[in-house]
Scaffold this motif. Structure first.
Motif, PDB file in Angstrom:
ATOM      1  N   ASP A  85       9.727  -4.906   7.795  1.00 23.19           N
ATOM      2  CA  ASP A  85       9.865  -3.679   7.016  1.00 23.19           C
ATOM      3  C   ASP A  85       9.156  -2.524   7.696  1.00 23.19           C
ATOM      4  OD1 ASP A  85      11.339  -4.946   5.082  1.00 23.19           O
ATOM      5  OD2 ASP A  85       9.580  -5.483   3.902  1.00 23.19           O
ATOM      6  N   ASP A  86       8.207  -2.828   8.551  1.00 25.30           N
ATOM      7  CA  ASP A  86       7.447  -1.805   9.254  1.00 25.30           C
ATOM      8  C   ASP A  86       8.300  -1.241  10.374  1.00 25.30           C
ATOM      9  OD1 ASP A  86       5.406  -0.210  10.016  1.00 25.30           O
ATOM     10  OD2 ASP A  86       4.136  -1.803  10.818  1.00 25.30           O
ATOM     11  N   LEU A 138      15.273 -10.216  25.528  1.00 25.33           N
ATOM     12  CA  LEU A 138      14.070  -9.492  25.164  1.00 25.33           C
ATOM     13  C   LEU A 138      13.776  -9.714  23.690  1.00 25.33           C
ATOM     14  CD1 LEU A 138      14.592  -6.166  27.117  1.00 25.33           C
ATOM     15  CD2 LEU A 138      12.904  -7.945  27.575  1.00 25.33           C
ATOM     16  N   ALA A 139      12.503  -9.917  23.399  1.00 24.17           N
ATOM     17  CA  ALA A 139      12.087 -10.207  22.038  1.00 24.17           C
ATOM     18  C   ALA A 139      10.897  -9.341  21.658  1.00 24.17           C
ATOM     19  CB  ALA A 139      11.721 -11.685  21.916  1.00 24.17           C
ATOM     20  N   ALA A 140      10.654  -9.259  20.379  1.00 17.51           N
ATOM     21  CA  ALA A 140       9.490  -8.578  19.833  1.00 17.51           C
ATOM     22  C   ALA A 140       8.785  -9.561  18.910  1.00 17.51           C
ATOM     23  CB  ALA A 140       9.921  -7.332  19.062  1.00 17.51           C
ATOM     24  N   PHE A 141       7.478  -9.414  18.786  1.00 15.79           N
ATOM     25  CA  PHE A 141       6.709 -10.338  17.963  1.00 15.79           C
ATOM     26  C   PHE A 141       6.272  -9.638  16.689  1.00 15.79           C
ATOM     27  CE2 PHE A 141       2.942 -12.496  16.460  1.00 15.79           C
ATOM     28  CZ  PHE A 141       3.338 -13.812  16.539  1.00 15.79           C
ATOM     29  N   GLY A 142       6.440 -10.317  15.578  1.00 11.07           N
ATOM     30  CA  GLY A 142       5.987  -9.804  14.287  1.00 11.07           C
ATOM     31  C   GLY A 142       5.076 -10.803  13.624  1.00 11.07           C
ATOM     32  N   PRO A 143       4.100 -10.330  12.867  1.00 16.06           N
ATOM     33  CA  PRO A 143       3.127 -11.234  12.265  1.00 16.06           C
ATOM     34  C   PRO A 143       3.714 -12.171  11.207  1.00 16.06           C
ATOM     35  CG  PRO A 143       2.791  -8.997  11.480  1.00 16.06           C
ATOM     36  CD  PRO A 143       3.839  -8.934  12.556  1.00 16.06           C
ATOM     37  N   THR A 144       4.797 -11.792  10.568  1.00 16.67           N
ATOM     38  CA  THR A 144       5.342 -12.645   9.508  1.00 16.67           C
ATOM     39  C   THR A 144       6.315 -13.698  10.020  1.00 16.67           C
ATOM     40  OG1 THR A 144       7.001 -10.949   9.071  1.00 16.67           O
ATOM     41  CG2 THR A 144       5.069 -10.963   7.655  1.00 16.67           C
ATOM     42  N   ALA A 145       7.147 -13.345  10.992  1.00 20.30           N
ATOM     43  CA  ALA A 145       8.191 -14.282  11.436  1.00 20.30           C
ATOM     44  C   ALA A 145       8.043 -14.724  12.887  1.00 20.30           C
ATOM     45  CB  ALA A 145       9.559 -13.647  11.244  1.00 20.30           C
ATOM     46  N   GLY A 146       7.055 -14.206  13.579  1.00 18.93           N
ATOM     47  CA  GLY A 146       6.875 -14.577  14.981  1.00 18.93           C
ATOM     48  C   GLY A 146       7.846 -13.830  15.878  1.00 18.93           C
TER      49      GLY A 146
END
Length: 103
Positions: free
Chosen positions: A62-63, A78-86
Motif C-alpha cells: 500500500d506504500d 528484477l524484484a523489490a523487497f517489501g516487509p510484509t510479503a518479501g
C-alpha cells in the motif's frame, strides 16, 4: 493519426501535463495509473520509449514509496523487497520510461 483512435480529452490533458514538466517523461508505474490515456498517446506516436527506471513502487504494498530493485534468479527478473510479503517480481512494463515525442 489516420486509422488510429482519436485522442480523448483525458489523453490530451495528460500530454499537456507532461509538456509542462521540465523533462516530459512518464514512468511505467505512472503510465499504469492512466493506462487508457497512455495507450492512446503511445498508439499516436506521442509517447516513445526512453530508457528504464531503476526504482519502482513495490507491487502489492500500500506504500507508494519507491524502492531499489535487485535481480532475482528465483523470480526470473528484477524484484523489490517489501516487509510484509518479501521479494516480488516487478513487471518490465512498470520500469519502461516514456518521453513525449512530437515532430
Amino acid at each position: 493519426m489516420a486509422g488510429q483512435a482519436a485522442l480523448t480529452p483525458e489523453a490530451v490533458n495528460l500530454l499537456f501535463t507532461l509538456l509542462e514538466q521540465r523533462e516530459p517523461v512518464l514512468s511505467g508505474a505512472a503510465a499504469e495509473l492512466c493506462a487508457a490515456e497512455s495507450a492512446l498517446l503511445i498508439e499516436a506516436g506521442l509517447l516513445v520509449p526512453d530508457g528504464h527506471d531503476d526504482v519502482a513502487v513495490r507491487p502489492g504494498d500500500d506504500d507508494d514509496v519507491p524502492v531499489s530493485l535487485f535481480w532475482s534468479d528465483t523470480l526470473g527478473g528484477l524484484a523489490a523487497f517489501g516487509p510484509t510479503a518479501g521479494p516480488a517480481l516487478v513487471p518490465r512494463d512498470h520500469l519502461l520510461r516514456r518521453r513525449v515525442h512530437m515532430a
